[in-house]
Design an enzyme around this catalytic site. Structure first.
Site, mmCIF file in Angstrom:
data_model
loop_
_atom_site.group_PDB
_atom_site.id
_atom_site.type_symbol
_atom_site.label_atom_id
_atom_site.label_comp_id
_atom_site.label_asym_id
_atom_site.label_seq_id
_atom_site.Cartn_x
_atom_site.Cartn_y
_atom_site.Cartn_z
ATOM 1 N N HIS A 208 -10.234 -5.494 -3.339
ATOM 2 C CA HIS A 208 -8.879 -5.668 -2.799
ATOM 3 C C HIS A 208 -8.950 -6.042 -1.339
ATOM 4 O O HIS A 208 -9.767 -5.515 -0.590
ATOM 5 C CB HIS A 208 -8.020 -4.411 -2.985
ATOM 6 C CG HIS A 208 -8.641 -3.148 -2.464
ATOM 7 N ND1 HIS A 208 -9.610 -2.457 -3.159
ATOM 8 C CD2 HIS A 208 -8.444 -2.454 -1.315
ATOM 9 C CE1 HIS A 208 -9.970 -1.396 -2.466
ATOM 10 N NE2 HIS A 208 -9.281 -1.378 -1.331
ATOM 11 N N GLY B 223 -15.011 3.460 4.014
ATOM 12 C CA GLY B 223 -13.662 3.895 3.665
ATOM 13 C C GLY B 223 -13.150 3.370 2.339
ATOM 14 O O GLY B 223 -11.969 3.560 2.017
ATOM 15 N N GLN B 224 -14.012 2.709 1.550
ATOM 16 C CA GLN B 224 -13.523 2.224 0.251
ATOM 17 C C GLN B 224 -13.310 3.414 -0.685
ATOM 18 O O GLN B 224 -14.203 4.262 -0.841
ATOM 19 C CB GLN B 224 -14.508 1.229 -0.386
ATOM 20 C CG GLN B 224 -13.930 0.586 -1.643
ATOM 21 C CD GLN B 224 -14.826 -0.480 -2.268
ATOM 22 O OE1 GLN B 224 -15.963 -0.708 -1.798
ATOM 23 N NE2 GLN B 224 -14.335 -1.123 -3.306
ATOM 24 N N ASN C 251 -12.704 -3.222 2.807
ATOM 25 C CA ASN C 251 -13.605 -2.077 2.943
ATOM 26 C C ASN C 251 -14.598 -2.125 1.787
ATOM 27 O O ASN C 251 -14.204 -2.317 0.628
ATOM 28 C CB ASN C 251 -12.815 -0.772 2.890
ATOM 29 C CG ASN C 251 -11.914 -0.598 4.090
ATOM 30 O OD1 ASN C 251 -12.236 -1.047 5.184
ATOM 31 N ND2 ASN C 251 -10.773 0.037 3.895
ATOM 32 N N ASP D 148 0.852 -1.184 0.000
ATOM 33 C CA ASP D 148 0.000 0.000 0.000
ATOM 34 C C ASP D 148 0.893 1.242 0.000
ATOM 35 O O ASP D 148 1.886 1.309 0.724
ATOM 36 C CB ASP D 148 -0.925 -0.013 1.232
ATOM 37 C CG ASP D 148 -2.073 0.959 1.087
ATOM 38 O OD1 ASP D 148 -3.234 0.510 0.968
ATOM 39 O OD2 ASP D 148 -1.816 2.193 1.093
ATOM 40 N N ILE D 149 0.518 2.232 -0.798
ATOM 41 C CA ILE D 149 1.320 3.453 -0.930
ATOM 42 C C ILE D 149 1.264 4.304 0.343
ATOM 43 O O ILE D 149 2.134 5.142 0.569
ATOM 44 C CB ILE D 149 0.825 4.252 -2.167
ATOM 45 C CG1 ILE D 149 1.926 5.117 -2.741
ATOM 46 C CG2 ILE D 149 -0.427 5.048 -1.866
ATOM 47 C CD1 ILE D 149 1.600 5.676 -4.127
ATOM 48 N N HIS E 55 -6.923 -5.821 2.128
ATOM 49 C CA HIS E 55 -5.797 -5.242 2.868
ATOM 50 C C HIS E 55 -5.266 -6.346 3.788
ATOM 51 O O HIS E 55 -6.050 -6.962 4.527
ATOM 52 C CB HIS E 55 -6.261 -4.104 3.773
ATOM 53 C CG HIS E 55 -6.795 -2.894 3.067
ATOM 54 N ND1 HIS E 55 -6.069 -1.730 2.924
ATOM 55 C CD2 HIS E 55 -7.997 -2.652 2.485
ATOM 56 C CE1 HIS E 55 -6.804 -0.822 2.295
ATOM 57 N NE2 HIS E 55 -7.987 -1.362 2.021
#
Ligand code: AMP
Ligand code: ZN
Length: 119
Positions: free
Chosen positions: A105, A98-99, A92, A35-36, A107
Site C-alpha cells: 500500500h 512501521g509496516q 513502509n 486511512d482509519i 500512503h
C-alpha cells in the site's frame, strides 16, 4: 499463491468489499481509501487489488500494477488538491519501518507541512 486474495488479509477484504472503507477512487487494478487513523489532513491508502506483501514484491511480480498504484497516488493528490502544497508517497516496508499490514500500500499524505527526514 502470490497475487491471489488471502483470507486473513484486511486489505484483500477491503479490495473485495468484505470490509467497509471510505473509498475515494477505484480502478480495475487499484482501490484508494481513507486511512482509519489519519496522520495528516489528507491521508489516503492506495492498494493493488492483487495481494503482494510489500511494494518491492508487487513491482517484481506485477510491474504494471505497481505503476498503476503510483499513478493513482498522483490522481488522489490531484483530487484532494494537495499537489500545490506538496505531498508524500510512503511505502513502509518491514516491521522495523512501521509496516503493520502486509498487503502492499502507498500512503498519500498531505495538507500540512511534512518534515524531512521523516521519523
Ligand atoms: P502500515 O503501518 O504502513 O502497514 O499502514 C497500515 C495503515 O492501515 C495504517 O496507517 C492504519 O491506520 C491503516 N488501517 C488499518 N486498518 C484500516 C482500516 N480498516 N481502514 C483504513 N485504514 C486502515
Ligand atoms: Zn491482501
Amino acid at each position: 499463491m502470490a497475487g491471489e486474495p488471502q483470507s486473513d488479509c484486511l486489505f484483500c477484504k477491503i479490495a473485495q468489499g468484505e470490509v467497509p472503507a471510505t473509498i475515494v477512487r477505484e480502478t480495475e487494478t487499484t482501490v484508494a481509501f481513507r486511512d482509519i487513523n489519519p496522520q495528516a489532513p489528507t491521508h489516503v491508502l492506495v492498494i493493488p487489488r492483487l495481494h503482494h506483501p510489500d511494494a518491492a514484491s508487487l513491482a517484481a511480480a506485477a510491474p504494471g500494477v505497481a505503476a498503476d498504484v503510483l499513478r493513482e497516488a498522483g490522481e488522489v493528490a490531484a483530487q484532494e488538491k494537495i499537489q500545490d502544497g506538496g505531498y508524500r508517497i510512503v511505502f513502509n516496508t518491514g516491521t522495523g519501518a512501521g509496516q503493520t499490514v502486509f498487503h502492499a500500500h502507498a500512503h498519500v499524505l498531505g495538507g500540512r507541512g511534512l518534515n524531512w527526514p521523516p521519523g
